[in-house]
Design an enzyme around this catalytic site. Structure first.
Site, short mmCIF file in Angstrom:
data_model
loop_
_atom_site.label_atom_id
_atom_site.label_comp_id
_atom_site.label_asym_id
_atom_site.label_seq_id
_atom_site.Cartn_x
_atom_site.Cartn_y
_atom_site.Cartn_z
N GLY A 125 -16.96 -3.29 -109.53
CA GLY A 125 -17.57 -2.33 -108.21
C GLY A 125 -18.39 -1.46 -108.85
O GLY A 125 -19.58 -2.54 -109.28
N ARG A 126 -19.38 -0.71 -107.99
CA ARG A 126 -20.38 -0.16 -107.59
C ARG A 126 -21.17 -0.51 -109.27
O ARG A 126 -20.07 0.84 -110.26
CB ARG A 126 -20.85 1.32 -106.93
CG ARG A 126 -21.44 1.65 -107.02
CD ARG A 126 -21.69 2.50 -105.67
NE ARG A 126 -21.00 4.16 -106.53
CZ ARG A 126 -20.25 5.02 -105.39
NH1 ARG A 126 -21.31 5.93 -105.20
NH2 ARG A 126 -19.73 5.42 -106.44
N ASP A 127 -21.76 -0.39 -109.73
CA ASP A 127 -22.96 -0.29 -111.44
C ASP A 127 -21.63 -0.41 -112.02
O ASP A 127 -21.90 0.34 -112.77
CB ASP A 127 -23.30 1.39 -111.02
CG ASP A 127 -24.42 1.87 -111.74
OD1 ASP A 127 -25.27 0.39 -112.64
OD2 ASP A 127 -24.32 2.77 -112.50
N THR A 135 -11.79 1.24 -116.71
CA THR A 135 -12.14 2.92 -116.68
C THR A 135 -12.39 3.18 -117.57
O THR A 135 -10.88 3.12 -118.25
CB THR A 135 -11.72 3.14 -115.47
OG1 THR A 135 -12.70 4.85 -115.12
CG2 THR A 135 -10.52 4.03 -115.07
N ARG A 136 -13.81 4.27 -117.81
CA ARG A 136 -12.91 5.02 -118.88
C ARG A 136 -13.81 6.15 -118.50
O ARG A 136 -13.78 7.58 -119.37
CB ARG A 136 -14.74 4.46 -119.71
CG ARG A 136 -14.70 3.48 -120.50
CD ARG A 136 -15.39 2.61 -121.65
NE ARG A 136 -16.06 3.65 -122.02
CZ ARG A 136 -16.80 3.03 -123.22
NH1 ARG A 136 -15.99 2.10 -124.48
NH2 ARG A 136 -17.71 3.95 -123.39
N ASN A 137 -13.14 6.93 -117.24
CA ASN A 137 -13.01 8.15 -116.76
C ASN A 137 -12.15 8.44 -116.12
O ASN A 137 -10.94 7.33 -116.13
CB ASN A 137 -14.42 7.89 -115.89
CG ASN A 137 -15.75 7.52 -116.28
OD1 ASN A 137 -16.08 8.14 -117.00
ND2 ASN A 137 -16.57 6.59 -115.67
#
Length: 268
Positions: free
Chosen positions: A171-173, A79-81
């Protein structure tokens, strides 16, 4: 004989992205040119920067080896969020299947609006210290991010296998942008090749808020009608963070920390 060669833009789009849409931001971000080098020598003024990338990757590799002496099964979460409740649910689900989760963002060149590394690391340090303790850690890896959707999801899984992880989440997208790929395309691609990957992968279609369950659930885990399920919007969360408005589907104490810290969150 020249070391420079060209690859047709349409071939890059087809082979790497599986699309024909040349205005896709992922393609424009990663391939500003279609000229490549067969051989090169790094210029001296880039040597220090290159060595810092190599050093970070070796540091992450060493840290994973140390974790493997302490924990039997280690998972990587890409993740980059800044984490909302959906991200936290995925981390918790991963912790049910492995002993430790490493937040392992890929840190290649970033596009405008991406969260910068220093802020992301600071925010995850807050979560680790205040909630997860030794259950999770934060270790980035330097590699290019292409936003190539399904193909990049497979690449990400193989990269985590090379790093020494036993478990990964798609996961999603995953690695998509601008809605170019179907939300479940990456998970399906990984499922098709899972016997060849050499790493266990948890595939899911992202998290949603169920108004009947009154909680965040992984898509498919809840049997309630779709009318009761709401998407958890990363773009809306980022908008709220910019405006210092609380987003209802992210941890309030985490948002308070972000607001009070006055972090410079996003790439410009």
């Amino acid at each position: 004989k020249s070391d420079i060669f060209e690859i047709d833009y349409n071939k890059i789009l087809k082979v790497i992205y599986g699309i024909e849409f040349s205005d896709y931001i992922g393609f424009k971000h990663a391939f500003g040119y279609n000229k490549f080098l067969k051989d090169y020598k790094l210029k001296n003024n880039y040597s220090k920067l290159f060595k810092s990338f190599v050093s970070q990757n070796l540091e992450t590799l060493s840290a994973i080896k140390k974790l493997k002496s302490k924990f039997k099964k280690i998972g990587a979460f890409q993740t980059r969020n800044i984490p909302h409740l959906g991200h936290e649910l995925i981390i918790n689900k991963m912790l049910e299947l492995c002993d430790h989760v490493v937040i392992n963002p890929v840190l290649g060149p970033k596009k405008e609006g991406d969260v910068n590394l220093a802020s992301l690391q600071d925010i995850y340090s807050y979560l680790i210290n205040n909630r997860y303790k030794d259950k999770i850690s934060f270790m980035p890896i330097y590699a290019n991010m292409f936003y190539a959707g399904p193909r990049e999801a497979i690449h990400h899984a193989l990269m985590r296998k090379t790093l020494g992880f036993a478990f990964f989440s798609v996961g999603r997208d995953h690695a998509g942008a601008e809605g170019v790929y179907l939300p479940d395309a990456a998970a399906k691609a990984v499922d098709n090749y899972k016997s060849m990957l050499g790493i266990e992968v948890m595939q899911h279609n992202g998290a949603k808020y169920c108004s009947r369950c009154v909680k965040v659930v992984l898509d498919g885990d809840c049997k309630h009608n779709a009318v009761y399920l709401s998407d958890i919007s990363g773009s809306e969360f980022r908008h709220c963070l910019r405006k210092k408005i609380f987003y209802p589907l992210a941890d309030k104490s985490l948002q308070e920390y972000v607001f009070d810290s006055n972090l410079d969150l996003f790439e410009k």
